[in-house]
Write a protein that holds these residues in place. Structure first.
Motif, mmCIF file in Angstrom:
data_model
loop_
_atom_site.group_PDB
_atom_site.id
_atom_site.type_symbol
_atom_site.label_atom_id
_atom_site.label_comp_id
_atom_site.label_asym_id
_atom_site.label_seq_id
_atom_site.Cartn_x
_atom_site.Cartn_y
_atom_site.Cartn_z
ATOM 1 N N VAL A 465 0.877 -1.178 0.000
ATOM 2 C CA VAL A 465 0.000 0.000 0.000
ATOM 3 C C VAL A 465 0.910 1.222 0.000
ATOM 4 O O VAL A 465 1.670 1.429 0.943
ATOM 5 C CB VAL A 465 -0.921 0.026 1.230
ATOM 6 N N PRO A 466 0.887 2.058 -1.029
ATOM 7 C CA PRO A 466 1.839 3.169 -1.129
ATOM 8 C C PRO A 466 1.764 4.110 0.072
ATOM 9 O O PRO A 466 0.692 4.404 0.595
ATOM 10 C CB PRO A 466 1.413 3.880 -2.418
ATOM 11 N N TYR A 467 2.930 4.597 0.503
ATOM 12 C CA TYR A 467 2.993 5.580 1.577
ATOM 13 C C TYR A 467 2.481 6.920 1.070
ATOM 14 O O TYR A 467 2.570 7.245 -0.124
ATOM 15 C CB TYR A 467 4.429 5.733 2.078
ATOM 16 N N ARG A 468 1.979 7.730 2.022
ATOM 17 C CA ARG A 468 1.442 9.039 1.662
ATOM 18 C C ARG A 468 1.882 10.096 2.658
ATOM 19 O O ARG A 468 2.005 9.822 3.855
ATOM 20 C CB ARG A 468 -0.094 8.992 1.600
ATOM 21 N N ASP A 469 2.089 11.287 2.146
ATOM 22 C CA ASP A 469 2.398 12.463 2.952
ATOM 23 C C ASP A 469 1.495 13.587 2.481
ATOM 24 O O ASP A 469 1.686 14.144 1.392
ATOM 25 C CB ASP A 469 3.872 12.851 2.801
ATOM 26 N N GLY A 470 0.462 13.882 3.258
ATOM 27 C CA GLY A 470 -0.500 14.908 2.858
ATOM 28 C C GLY A 470 -1.277 14.539 1.614
ATOM 29 O O GLY A 470 -1.606 15.409 0.800
ATOM 30 N N GLY A 471 -1.547 13.238 1.419
ATOM 31 C CA GLY A 471 -2.299 12.786 0.254
ATOM 32 C C GLY A 471 -1.443 12.506 -0.957
ATOM 33 O O GLY A 471 -1.935 11.971 -1.957
ATOM 34 N N VAL A 472 -0.147 12.827 -0.899
ATOM 35 C CA VAL A 472 0.772 12.615 -2.015
ATOM 36 C C VAL A 472 1.533 11.315 -1.787
ATOM 37 O O VAL A 472 2.064 11.074 -0.700
ATOM 38 C CB VAL A 472 1.757 13.793 -2.151
ATOM 39 N N ILE A 473 1.582 10.468 -2.799
ATOM 40 C CA ILE A 473 2.313 9.207 -2.685
ATOM 41 C C ILE A 473 3.811 9.492 -2.609
ATOM 42 O O ILE A 473 4.360 10.247 -3.422
ATOM 43 C CB ILE A 473 1.997 8.288 -3.875
ATOM 44 N N VAL A 474 4.487 8.888 -1.617
ATOM 45 C CA VAL A 474 5.919 9.094 -1.404
ATOM 46 C C VAL A 474 6.581 7.730 -1.206
ATOM 47 O O VAL A 474 5.923 6.753 -0.844
ATOM 48 C CB VAL A 474 6.183 10.000 -0.184
ATOM 49 N N PRO A 475 7.899 7.635 -1.451
ATOM 50 C CA PRO A 475 8.584 6.350 -1.266
ATOM 51 C C PRO A 475 8.757 5.970 0.202
ATOM 52 O O PRO A 475 9.053 4.813 0.519
ATOM 53 C CB PRO A 475 9.937 6.571 -1.945
ATOM 54 N N GLY A 476 8.588 6.915 1.102
ATOM 55 C CA GLY A 476 8.738 6.674 2.533
ATOM 56 C C GLY A 476 8.724 8.004 3.270
ATOM 57 O O GLY A 476 8.592 9.078 2.663
ATOM 58 N N PHE A 477 8.850 7.949 4.600
ATOM 59 C CA PHE A 477 8.852 9.191 5.367
ATOM 60 C C PHE A 477 9.456 8.950 6.743
ATOM 61 O O PHE A 477 9.593 7.817 7.207
ATOM 62 C CB PHE A 477 7.443 9.770 5.514
ATOM 63 N N THR A 478 9.827 10.053 7.398
ATOM 64 C CA THR A 478 10.247 10.059 8.796
ATOM 65 C C THR A 478 9.290 10.963 9.552
ATOM 66 O O THR A 478 9.104 12.125 9.180
ATOM 67 C CB THR A 478 11.688 10.568 8.950
ATOM 68 N N ALA A 479 8.667 10.420 10.612
ATOM 69 C CA ALA A 479 7.595 11.140 11.298
ATOM 70 C C ALA A 479 7.884 11.212 12.796
ATOM 71 O O ALA A 479 7.715 10.219 13.508
ATOM 72 C CB ALA A 479 6.254 10.465 11.050
ATOM 73 N N PRO A 480 8.310 12.383 13.298
ATOM 74 C CA PRO A 480 8.511 12.529 14.741
ATOM 75 C C PRO A 480 7.188 12.862 15.444
ATOM 76 O O PRO A 480 6.290 13.468 14.865
ATOM 77 C CB PRO A 480 9.490 13.697 14.838
ATOM 78 N N GLY A 481 7.074 12.444 16.688
ATOM 79 C CA GLY A 481 5.888 12.758 17.479
ATOM 80 C C GLY A 481 6.241 12.804 18.959
ATOM 81 O O GLY A 481 7.133 12.093 19.419
#
Length: 746
Positions: A465-481
């Motif tokens: 299932v493709p990754y998404r950042d703000g609705g845009v398909i991306v190859p991956g992401f780093t998400a701090p919380g």
């Protein structure tokens, strides 16, 4: 050679035989208490033994503790050949247990439970070893070689415990070294080439110092067989070593240094296509424990170790207790969770093989530090108090890897999620007990908890299932919380000792389970957003009674739990072309109500009858998961009916030799493996018949146990997982096992 010289020689011999240091943890019963090295004390001649517990941080008769509490002495577990938490859970009302793999256990009490999966999610059930909280699932595997007792508390705990828990607590207490020299050893041989061995040496070194060393090794071949690789699956090789040094310069000071180390090596769970869905193109193996599977047999490698310092000081203001602990854990598990053999995508005959492959690997490295301080005081003759402070720091690094293949979609790849989390937890708690009269007592407690979590999730690899950042398909992401949560959780109870053998109580308590973050999100914003804590109000009434000169014990309780903000796996459909995706979120309201009964009787000397029964109705009142309304469903792993019954008879057979026979039977009605309650996930009623025969020499130093477990060889299910095309994959509890154990005690 004197007792102290014997111990010193034994300790030196044990140390030279080990390739690594071995020291263990100790119980927290007040110094010199009857509960130090067991949970039983002598009672009326011919009657039931008094059970001594420390659930309220003081030694008390279990029959006068206003809690739903089941206790087992180490001797009781040994006589029943109980060597695992799964066997312990089967014998305890409203407790259940399963494993995704040997290093990923899940605990449930009254339907509340799950696992502390990922790097930033806490467990609903607290596991404590000698008052030290075990923060990660892989830390909670406990060997039974030197247990003094186990106490299982049902319902929220927190005004007396260092770490707050919402569903219940399982507390293990190991034997404490003292001025009595003791040594014991055991060798077990059984089917599946089982070879177990253990020994324990404990006793004084000087007038003020005593020590203990305990080592246990367990080994057996696999319960299943992969014809593709020609290898056994679900084998196990483990070793555990614990030790302790105890310093008692006088009656007011008791300081103990403990250490432990353990190593587990095993293959992954065997998964069998138990139920074929309407769209399945797979085919089950004819034998559920044998057949063609993937070329990857999986593995479970778990290493644990830790040290603690338990100190108690009697002072003018009461007893001060300090528990300082540091632990590390490394676990790596891998399993083919959809079973069967999967042909390469280029194979023109792949239709005869299964359509989906999920090989899942979880690697978790964790370290934790905890510090607990308690002061137990007496105010006059009628009021006693316990006040405490608790700090917990944890660092967790987790990696989740899934190798997948969808034959029907001509798609394959590897997805990867990495999670990093730091937790700081602070708490202050207080409990007061007021003896209004000799018969009537009131207890009240209050806890304040603050949990802070700093989390980073990294998504990468080739996800189906493709990754998404703000609705845009991306190859991956780093998400701090980053987030924090605090809560006040009170408790209140009233109890009445109507007669010396008739005790009644009513209680209410609130439980809190911290919020957290998910490591396996496919949307960056979701990965950065925390899910909320869970809360539970528990209302309970109970009675604890003994009859006929303490030859019959009958305990019963009724409970009602109001559960809100349940942390569940929310199913999201991000792309209709791909399978749905699960993530952790809050939803719903659940009401859990039920009854628990426990009975123990000695009709005549030597004959013991014992058992328990639990009824549980876990009704989901409000819960929407994706587009599905789950109101009316039951919680996962929550059977409506569960009981355990056993009987044993001991007699002298001549010349001072004794024989004891045992028959035990466990049963649970059907239940679902998750809150989805789909027919595929329905687990039919579980049953197991265990038998035992023990022969003991006149001096009680030697004994041999002949034992058998699951003697009808029933195919009891560990858990079921449903995949998107409604196939149901099951792993199983052990088949029929039997063997003999030779024991020596000095």
């Amino acid at each position: 050679m004197g007792t102290r010289s014997n111990l010193t020689f034994a300790l030196l011999a044990a140390s030279s035989a080990l390739a690594f240091p071995a020291f263990a943890q100790t119980p927290t019963a007040p110094a010199g208490s009857a509960a130090e090295n067991g949970s039983s004390a002598a009672s009326e001649p011919g009657g039931l033994e008094e059970i001594v517990v420390t659930a309220q941080k003081r030694s008390e008769n279990l029959q006068t503790v206003p809690l739903s509490l089941t206790a087992f002495s180490g001797d009781t577990l040994e006589k029943s050949a109980v060597t695992s938490i799964a066997e312990l859970a089967a014998r305890t009302p409203n407790v259940s247990y399963d494993t995704f793999s040997p290093g990923q256990p899940r605990y449930f009490i009254r339907g509340i439970g799950g696992t502390a999966s990922g790097s930033a999610r806490d467990g609903a059930i607290g596991i404590f070893v000698d008052d030290v909280y075990m923060g990660r699932p892989a830390m909670t595997g406990t060997d039974f070689v030197d247990l003094a007792r186990v106490e299982v508390l049902r319902g929220p705990q927190g005004t007396l415990f260092g770490r707050n828990v919402v569903g219940g607590a399982i507390s293990y207490f190991t034997l404490k070294p003292d001025d009595e020299f003791r040594a014991q050893a055991a060798l077990t041989l059984g089917n599946y080439r089982r070879i177990d061995g253990n020994f324990l040496v404990s006793g004084p070194i000087s007038d003020t110092l005593s020590a203990k060393v305990a080592v246990s090794s367990r080994n057996h071949n696999g319960y299943a067989f992969n014809e593709t690789t020609g290898k056994d699956i679900e084998d196990e090789q483990s070793i555990v070593a614990r030790g302790a040094l105890r310093f008692q310069p006088n009656s007011d000071v008791d300081i103990q240094l403990n250490a432990d180390i353990s190593r587990l090596r095993a293959t992954g769970n065997w998964w069998h296509l138990l139920r074929e869905g309407p769209n399945s193109i797979g085919k089950s193996n004819a034998d559920p424990r044998r057949g063609r599977n993937h070329t990857d047999d999986g593995f479970s490698d778990v290493d644990n170790g830790g040290v603690s310092l338990n100190a108690r000081f009697q002072t003018g203001i009461g007893e001060i207790a300090s528990i300082t602990a540091y632990r590390e854990s490394t676990s790596s598990t891998r399993a083919n969770t959809t079973g069967l053999f999967v042909a390469p995508l280029t194979d023109p005959n792949r239709g005869q093989f299964h359509h989906t492959l999920f090989i899942q690997q979880s690697d978790v490295d964790s370290s934790q530090f905890s510090q607990e301080l308690r002061l137990a005081s007496e105010i006059g003759s009628d009021i006693s108090t316990v006040i405490g402070l608790f700090y917990f720091h944890e660092n967790v690094k987790s990696t989740d890897i899934t190798d997948y293949r969808f034959v029907s979609r001509n798609s394959e790849g590897r997805r990867r999620f990495d999670g990093r989390n730091k937790t700081d937890s602070y708490a202050a708690f207080a409990n007061i007990a007021w003896d209004v009269t000799d018969e009537l007592k009131l207890r009240a407690g209050l806890r304040w908890s603050l949990d802070k979590k700093d989390h980073v999730a990294v998504a990468g690899g080739n996800n189906f299932v493709p990754y998404r950042d703000g609705g845009v398909i991306v190859p991956g992401f780093t998400a701090p919380g980053k987030d924090s949560w605090d809560a006040f959780t009170p408790s209140l109870s009233i109890n009445y000792q109507a007669t010396p053998t008739k005790f009644f109580y009513a209680s209410l308590s609130r439980g809190f389970k911290s919020g957290g973050f998910s490591d396996t999100e496919i949307e960056k914003l979701s990965a950065m957003t925390a899910f909320d804590p869970e809360f539970a109000w528990n209302y309970e009434v109970g009675m604890k009674t003994e009859w006929f000169d303490r030859r019959l014990r009958f305990n019963a309780s009724l409970f009602y739990t109001d559960y809100t903000d349940l942390q569940v796996t929310v199913i999201r459909i991000v792309d209709p072309a791909f399978p749905p995706f699960g993530t952790t979120g809050n939803a719903g309201k659940v009401v859990i109500k039920g009854a628990e009964l426990e009975v123990n009787a000695i009709p005549v000397d030597g004959w013991n009858i014992y058992g328990n029964y639990a009824y549980t109705d876990s009704n989901i009142k409000e819960l929407v998961v994706g587009t599905a309304d789950l109101a009316g469903n039951r919680l996962g792993r929550s059977p409506k009916h569960k009981f355990f019954v056993g009987t044993s008879y001991e007699t002298e057979i001549g010349g001072g030799y004794k024989a004891a026979a045992r028959v035990e039977y466990t049963y649970s009605s059907s239940f679902f493996s998750s809150i989805n309650n789909t027919p595929v996930e329905l687990i039919d009623g579980q049953r197991s018949l265990d038998l035992g025969l023990t022969l003991t020499t006149p001096d009680d130093k030697w004994s041999v146990d002949f034992w058998g477990k699951n003697m009808t060889d029933r195919l009891n299910i560990n858990t079921i997982t449903e995949v998107p095309l409604r196939d149901g994959y099951a792993s199983f509890l052990p088949p029929r096992t039997f063997g003999a154990t030779l024991r020596f005690r000095y």
